[in-house]
Design a protein around this motif. Sequence first.
Motif, PDB file in Angstrom:
ATOM      1  N   ILE A   1      30.957  27.111  42.218  1.00  0.00           N
ATOM      2  CA  ILE A   1      30.169  27.968  41.648  1.00  0.00           C
ATOM      3  C   ILE A   1      30.964  28.099  39.977  1.00  0.00           C
ATOM      4  O   ILE A   1      29.971  27.944  39.067  1.00  0.00           O
ATOM      5  N   MET A   2      32.011  28.076  39.616  1.00  0.00           N
ATOM      6  CA  MET A   2      32.571  27.937  38.524  1.00  0.00           C
ATOM      7  C   MET A   2      32.462  26.648  37.808  1.00  0.00           C
ATOM      8  O   MET A   2      32.455  26.557  36.628  1.00  0.00           O
TER       9      MET A   2
ATOM     10  N   ILE B   1      28.706  38.216  43.028  1.00  0.00           N
ATOM     11  CA  ILE B   1      28.356  37.123  44.041  1.00  0.00           C
ATOM     12  C   ILE B   1      29.207  37.879  45.350  1.00  0.00           C
ATOM     13  O   ILE B   1      30.504  37.745  45.361  1.00  0.00           O
ATOM     14  N   PRO B   2      28.612  38.605  46.145  1.00  0.00           N
ATOM     15  CA  PRO B   2      29.080  38.824  47.568  1.00  0.00           C
ATOM     16  C   PRO B   2      29.646  37.475  48.329  1.00  0.00           C
ATOM     17  O   PRO B   2      28.403  36.646  48.347  1.00  0.00           O
ATOM     18  N   THR B   3      30.555  37.374  48.856  1.00  0.00           N
ATOM     19  CA  THR B   3      31.013  36.123  49.529  1.00  0.00           C
ATOM     20  C   THR B   3      31.816  36.385  50.692  1.00  0.00           C
ATOM     21  O   THR B   3      32.651  37.261  51.086  1.00  0.00           O
TER      22      THR B   3
ATOM     23  N   ASP C   1      29.799  36.801  32.702  1.00  0.00           N
ATOM     24  CA  ASP C   1      30.911  37.243  33.515  1.00  0.00           C
ATOM     25  C   ASP C   1      30.276  37.146  35.074  1.00  0.00           C
ATOM     26  O   ASP C   1      29.339  37.346  35.509  1.00  0.00           O
ATOM     27  N   VAL C   2      31.503  36.995  36.098  1.00  0.00           N
ATOM     28  CA  VAL C   2      31.283  36.588  37.264  1.00  0.00           C
ATOM     29  C   VAL C   2      32.221  37.545  38.160  1.00  0.00           C
ATOM     30  O   VAL C   2      33.255  37.502  37.863  1.00  0.00           O
ATOM     31  N   LEU C   3      31.632  38.105  39.107  1.00  0.00           N
ATOM     32  CA  LEU C   3      32.502  38.962  39.952  1.00  0.00           C
ATOM     33  C   LEU C   3      32.242  38.753  41.550  1.00  0.00           C
ATOM     34  O   LEU C   3      31.222  38.795  42.091  1.00  0.00           O
ATOM     35  N   PHE C   4      33.309  37.992  42.047  1.00  0.00           N
ATOM     36  CA  PHE C   4      33.502  37.722  43.594  1.00  0.00           C
ATOM     37  C   PHE C   4      33.856  38.882  44.406  1.00  0.00           C
ATOM     38  O   PHE C   4      34.880  39.394  44.102  1.00  0.00           O
ATOM     39  N   CYS C   5      32.795  39.137  45.358  1.00  0.00           N
ATOM     40  CA  CYS C   5      33.174  40.608  46.054  1.00  0.00           C
ATOM     41  C   CYS C   5      33.955  39.976  47.568  1.00  0.00           C
ATOM     42  O   CYS C   5      32.825  39.339  48.209  1.00  0.00           O
TER      43      CYS C   5
ATOM     44  N   ALA D   1      44.428  31.255  40.909  1.00  0.00           N
ATOM     45  CA  ALA D   1      44.203  30.091  40.196  1.00  0.00           C
ATOM     46  C   ALA D   1      42.945  30.364  38.834  1.00  0.00           C
ATOM     47  O   ALA D   1      43.365  29.620  37.862  1.00  0.00           O
ATOM     48  N   LEU D   2      42.220  31.237  39.018  1.00  0.00           N
ATOM     49  CA  LEU D   2      41.453  31.548  38.011  1.00  0.00           C
ATOM     50  C   LEU D   2      41.789  32.816  37.211  1.00  0.00           C
ATOM     51  O   LEU D   2      40.991  33.446  36.444  1.00  0.00           O
ATOM     52  N   ALA D   3      42.950  33.134  37.332  1.00  0.00           N
ATOM     53  CA  ALA D   3      43.496  34.458  36.729  1.00  0.00           C
ATOM     54  C   ALA D   3      43.538  34.373  35.231  1.00  0.00           C
ATOM     55  O   ALA D   3      43.249  35.312  34.570  1.00  0.00           O
ATOM     56  N   GLY D   4      43.538  33.237  34.677  1.00  0.00           N
ATOM     57  CA  GLY D   4      43.416  32.932  33.295  1.00  0.00           C
ATOM     58  C   GLY D   4      41.941  33.071  32.761  1.00  0.00           C
ATOM     59  O   GLY D   4      41.885  32.807  31.471  1.00  0.00           O
ATOM     60  N   ASP D   5      41.042  32.855  33.401  1.00  0.00           N
ATOM     61  CA  ASP D   5      39.711  32.760  33.261  1.00  0.00           C
ATOM     62  C   ASP D   5      38.953  34.036  32.781  1.00  0.00           C
ATOM     63  O   ASP D   5      38.964  34.948  33.673  1.00  0.00           O
ATOM     64  N   ALA D   6      38.872  34.528  31.787  1.00  0.00           N
ATOM     65  CA  ALA D   6      38.365  35.797  31.126  1.00  0.00           C
ATOM     66  C   ALA D   6      36.822  36.168  31.836  1.00  0.00           C
ATOM     67  O   ALA D   6      36.549  37.357  32.014  1.00  0.00           O
ATOM     68  N   ARG D   7      36.105  34.975  32.200  1.00  0.00           N
ATOM     69  CA  ARG D   7      34.645  35.450  32.936  1.00  0.00           C
ATOM     70  C   ARG D   7      34.870  35.837  34.309  1.00  0.00           C
ATOM     71  O   ARG D   7      33.775  36.455  34.695  1.00  0.00           O
ATOM     72  N   VAL D   8      36.140  35.710  34.972  1.00  0.00           N
ATOM     73  CA  VAL D   8      36.025  35.809  36.387  1.00  0.00           C
ATOM     74  C   VAL D   8      36.800  36.967  36.675  1.00  0.00           C
ATOM     75  O   VAL D   8      38.038  37.083  36.536  1.00  0.00           O
TER      76      VAL D   8
END
Length: 235
Positions: free
Chosen positions: A20-21, A8-10, A32-36, A53-60
């Motif tokens: 989104i989450m 997801i380029p943003t 998995d999701v990658l925010f660019c 805030a999302l550092a503990g979410d392994a998907r992100v």
Amino acid sequence: MDDLLVIIPTRGRPGAVPEIMRAWDDTGATADVLFCVDKDDPELAGYKQHAKALAGDARVRFVFWARKRLCGTLNQAAVKNASAYRFLAFMGDDHRPRPAAMPWDARIRECLSGGPGIVYGNDLLQGEAMATAVAMTSDIVETLGWMVPDCLVHLCADLVWLDWGRGMGRITYLDDMVIEHLHPAAQKAQMDAVYEDCNSPARAATDGAAYIDYRDNGALEADLVKLRALVEEAT
């Protein structure tokens, strides 16, 4: 690591990240999701807050790169991750997956499990006519060296994905897999500076001309030769 990565380029919209989450959680998605994010984004601090805030979410994951515009950023992320994931997907920061009987990411895996191919769903704006959000097997990116031709900056990537899928005979449209496009054209978002820049008449003219040149002057056919060979090898 999951076998599906959504890139997801943003830019300029840090508020899209928690939305989104939330859509991931509401749909039961495990992809998995990658925010660019661009390093020069005026809203960079907001993105970094969400990354923390999302550092503990392994998907992100988040990456902060020099600005390459949408297509350049998407290509950089796709090429870097193609060897680590079986499937790669693109969504804009204004797309939202919606709940269904079977999670949308499970549908993607199911549709692409048979070999090289492309799948897209219903964005409630363009429907089958355009693949505004798309998923494909990562061997397509590895074969071509990009996820979208590098002659494009922002627009017309969705047309290219249709050309590839139809040209290789491996494309699926899922009308009941809704990935809603919250776009001003659908009266689902307010016009902002990012939309104004990316959808300007000048951008439409430049990307439109680049797409026609790619489609009509041999480059598309050269890519399709590679993709058809990929399908033949897989089958």
